[in-house]
Design a protein around this motif. Structure first.
Motif, mmCIF file in Angstrom:
data_model
loop_
_atom_site.group_PDB
_atom_site.id
_atom_site.type_symbol
_atom_site.label_atom_id
_atom_site.label_comp_id
_atom_site.label_asym_id
_atom_site.label_seq_id
_atom_site.Cartn_x
_atom_site.Cartn_y
_atom_site.Cartn_z
ATOM 1 N N ALA A 19 17.850 36.454 -17.555
ATOM 2 C CA ALA A 19 18.226 35.040 -17.472
ATOM 3 C C ALA A 19 16.993 34.143 -17.614
ATOM 4 O O ALA A 19 17.041 33.109 -18.293
ATOM 5 C CB ALA A 19 18.942 34.749 -16.159
ATOM 6 N N GLN A 20 15.864 34.527 -17.000
ATOM 7 C CA GLN A 20 14.638 33.750 -17.126
ATOM 8 C C GLN A 20 14.130 33.770 -18.566
ATOM 9 O O GLN A 20 13.723 32.741 -19.103
ATOM 10 C CB GLN A 20 13.554 34.309 -16.201
ATOM 11 C CG GLN A 20 13.796 34.036 -14.734
ATOM 12 C CD GLN A 20 12.787 34.776 -13.875
ATOM 13 O OE1 GLN A 20 12.574 35.977 -14.023
ATOM 14 N NE2 GLN A 20 12.156 34.040 -12.967
ATOM 15 N N LEU A 21 14.172 34.944 -19.174
ATOM 16 C CA LEU A 21 13.701 35.058 -20.552
ATOM 17 C C LEU A 21 14.601 34.280 -21.509
ATOM 18 O O LEU A 21 14.106 33.626 -22.431
ATOM 19 C CB LEU A 21 13.617 36.525 -20.965
ATOM 20 C CG LEU A 21 12.526 37.344 -20.271
ATOM 21 C CD1 LEU A 21 12.661 38.819 -20.632
ATOM 22 C CD2 LEU A 21 11.141 36.819 -20.621
ATOM 23 N N MET A 22 15.922 34.341 -21.291
ATOM 24 C CA MET A 22 16.841 33.605 -22.157
ATOM 25 C C MET A 22 16.618 32.106 -22.014
ATOM 26 O O MET A 22 16.642 31.365 -23.001
ATOM 27 C CB MET A 22 18.293 33.973 -21.853
ATOM 28 C CG MET A 22 19.297 33.344 -22.809
ATOM 29 S SD MET A 22 19.105 33.855 -24.533
ATOM 30 C CE MET A 22 19.820 35.485 -24.473
ATOM 31 N N SER A 23 16.380 31.632 -20.799
ATOM 32 C CA SER A 23 16.110 30.211 -20.596
ATOM 33 C C SER A 23 14.827 29.794 -21.314
ATOM 34 O O SER A 23 14.771 28.731 -21.939
ATOM 35 C CB SER A 23 16.017 29.885 -19.101
ATOM 36 O OG SER A 23 17.291 30.004 -18.493
ATOM 37 N N ALA A 24 13.786 30.634 -21.242
ATOM 38 C CA ALA A 24 12.528 30.335 -21.932
ATOM 39 C C ALA A 24 12.727 30.330 -23.450
ATOM 40 O O ALA A 24 12.214 29.451 -24.156
ATOM 41 C CB ALA A 24 11.455 31.351 -21.538
ATOM 42 N N LEU A 25 13.481 31.307 -23.960
ATOM 43 C CA LEU A 25 13.762 31.375 -25.395
ATOM 44 C C LEU A 25 14.551 30.153 -25.855
ATOM 45 O O LEU A 25 14.264 29.549 -26.883
ATOM 46 C CB LEU A 25 14.528 32.666 -25.707
ATOM 47 C CG LEU A 25 14.916 32.904 -27.166
ATOM 48 C CD1 LEU A 25 13.682 32.991 -28.052
ATOM 49 C CD2 LEU A 25 15.744 34.183 -27.275
#
Length: 197
Positions: A18-24
């Protein structure tokens, strides 16, 4: 919207998907703001609203998945990927090739849904706009009027105010036919549909 490109998140021991998707998603947004001529739509093929998949704890956020699909014309997708917008994410993302979307795929509207989840804020707004007393606003907007969404979301930070906000994403149902229309700078529908496969 006759081509697509898949971006798959790679597992990371330090950051949740979820953190990586938000950053992407934040990086994609900045790239689309910087290149307003690019008409790109998105979908999240693994996202699920409501009940999380078996490998997630109950009570966690709806599942975003680890797969962001970009939709557009082949030249628009190539122009986007030629930009350095993925810098800092290269160790976390595996981009696929640009490929034609299946011709017979159904279409969906992937759009933003905004939640009115703070009754106090809504009451203040009502008082200000309609010169009502606090008690009159409380009668018109009771606490149970708060709208809570059970949709997947990304957590972003506003570039203009610096405040964090949740961007809820509804991927709708299959449509009988594609819908022409535009997309905003998040890649979300402003009337246009994307192939769903």
């Amino acid at each position: 919207m006759n081509h697509y490109l898949d971006l798959h998140l790679l597992p990371d021991p330090e950051f949740s998907s979820a953190q990586l998707m938000s950053a992407l998603f934040a990086k994609l947004h900045r790239a689309l703001v910087a290149q307003p001529a690019l008409h790109i739509g998105i979908s999240l093929p693994q996202a699920r609203a409501g009940q999380p998949p078996a490998d997630q704890q109950p009570g966690t956020q709806p599942y975003l998945g680890q797969h962001l699909r970009l939709h557009g014309q082949a030249d628009a997708l190539a122009a986007l990927m030629a930009l350095p917008w993925l810098s800092g994410m290269r160790d976390h993302v595996n981009p696929g090739p640009i490929a034609p979307a299946p011709a017979n795929a159904p279409h969906r509207l992937v759009r933003r849904v905004q939640a009115d989840s703070n009754p106090e804020r809504l009451r203040r707004r009502l008082c200000k706009r309609h010169t009502l007393s606090e008690e009159e606003a409380r009668q018109r907007i009771p606490n149970r009027a708060a709208r809570h969404l059970d949709l997947p979301y990304v957590q972003l930070r506003s570039q203009s105010t610096g405040q964090h906000f949740l961007l809820f994403i509804d991927q709708g149902d299959n449509l009988p036919e594609p819908r022409p229309g535009g997309f905003n700078r998040y890649g979300l529908s402003q009337g246009g549909s994307v192939p769903w496969f």
